[in-house]
Design a protein around this motif. Sequence first.
Motif, PDB file in Angstrom:
ATOM      1  N   GLY A  98      -2.733   4.128   7.251  1.00  0.00           N
ATOM      2  CA  GLY A  98      -2.051   2.978   6.635  1.00  0.00           C
ATOM      3  C   GLY A  98      -0.778   2.560   7.353  1.00  0.00           C
ATOM      4  N   SER A  99       0.096   1.863   6.623  1.00  0.00           N
ATOM      5  CA  SER A  99       1.268   1.264   7.301  1.00  0.00           C
ATOM      6  C   SER A  99       2.487   2.185   7.219  1.00  0.00           C
ATOM      7  N   TYR A 101       5.307   1.105   6.704  1.00  0.00           N
ATOM      8  CA  TYR A 101       6.104   0.542   5.604  1.00  0.00           C
ATOM      9  C   TYR A 101       5.875   1.355   4.324  1.00  0.00           C
ATOM     10  N   LYS A 102       4.583   1.605   4.026  1.00  0.00           N
ATOM     11  CA  LYS A 102       4.236   2.369   2.821  1.00  0.00           C
ATOM     12  C   LYS A 102       4.742   3.805   2.922  1.00  0.00           C
ATOM     13  N   GLU A 142       6.295  -3.186   8.397  1.00  0.00           N
ATOM     14  CA  GLU A 142       5.043  -3.775   7.866  1.00  0.00           C
ATOM     15  C   GLU A 142       4.008  -3.950   8.965  1.00  0.00           C
ATOM     16  N   ASN A 143       4.462  -4.130  10.213  1.00  0.00           N
ATOM     17  CA  ASN A 143       3.520  -4.388  11.318  1.00  0.00           C
ATOM     18  C   ASN A 143       3.245  -3.156  12.151  1.00  0.00           C
ATOM     19  N   LEU A 144       3.648  -1.992  11.630  1.00  0.00           N
ATOM     20  CA  LEU A 144       3.385  -0.752  12.363  1.00  0.00           C
ATOM     21  C   LEU A 144       2.442   0.111  11.525  1.00  0.00           C
ATOM     22  N   LEU A 145       1.319   0.492  12.133  1.00  0.00           N
ATOM     23  CA  LEU A 145       0.320   1.271  11.399  1.00  0.00           C
ATOM     24  C   LEU A 145       0.305   2.695  11.934  1.00  0.00           C
ATOM     25  N   ASP A 156      -0.673  -6.693  14.488  1.00  0.00           N
ATOM     26  CA  ASP A 156      -0.261  -8.043  14.138  1.00  0.00           C
ATOM     27  C   ASP A 156       0.557  -8.750  15.211  1.00  0.00           C
TER      28      ASP A 156
END
Length: 283
Positions: A98-99, A101-102, A142-145, A156
Amino acid sequence: AKAEDKKKSWSLSDFDLGRPLGKGKFGNVYLAREKESHYVVALKVLFKSQILDSEIEHQVRREVEIQCRLRHPNILRMYGYFHDEKRIYLILEYAKQGSLYKLLKERERFDEKTVAIYIRDLTRALLYCHTKKVIHRDIKPENLLIGHNWELKIADFGWSVHSPSSRRMTLCGTLDYLSPEMIEGKPHSYAVDIWSLGVLCYELLVGLPPFDAKDSHQTYRKIRYVIIKYPDFISEKAKDLMGRLLVINPEQRLPLTNVLQHPWITENAPEGAVPPAFNPEQK
Ligand SMILES: Clc1ccc(CN2CCN(c3c(Br)cnc4[nH]c(-c5ccc(CN6CCOCC6)cc5)nc34)CC2)cc1
């Protein structure tokens, strides 16, 4: 994965669709499995109507042409794309964890060794992009997985452009990562990615972005005058690196090659150090 790379025209019937991984303004991303190879991918489904209405088809085109060309362990792969009368489908690498961010929300903030490893890997990926004359322009959690082995992946490329560019960015999303030159609509170059690397480093260490403020006007002001407060648990070497990235004058920002040589990186992310595995129960 070789089957994935062979040039062929894909269609929706080549995939079994799984659960949605996330929903966005222009479409959704689904877990999907290619029927023949059982290869698991992330299928980004964009609605042509939304894209045409928002006049961002050039952005989608650029995302595809840029991401299809990039091959790097810390950049999310795009294997191909196809479309039908209503939708565009981007076949993307699936990032299992997942991200970032999370993960950051769950853990509040990360220790210095983990952040140094992420910053090292991100710097290597950005160096690779810059050799391909690509500026990402939208580096943020948010754009880093996070991949299977907990490695960081830039995703992204919707905002990426070929350098130099003075493209006006319709300011959507967070302002926290905007560089002073972008805020002033000045022509910008690779140095915007160096600035956002500094912003990301701060946010991963502290849990909040450096120019966080109650309203956008205050955030603008903090960015333009680089008003930053470092909590006292931040080490001197980490502060030194961030201080060399978050510099108003783009030409004076620490070049990416020097980031990799900075003592905070070499001491906390020595060659061979890999990101830690974050197990859900480990709090
Ligand atoms: Cl059009 C559009 C729609 C949505 C989004 C926002 N995300 C962009 C990133 N997306 C993913 C992509 Br691309 C590639 N691989 C992914 N892997 C995941 C993912 C993987 C695992 C999880 C589940 N969590 C993982 C961590 O433990 C708790 C459970 C959640 C998301 N999301 C993506 C998911 C959607 C962007 C654009």
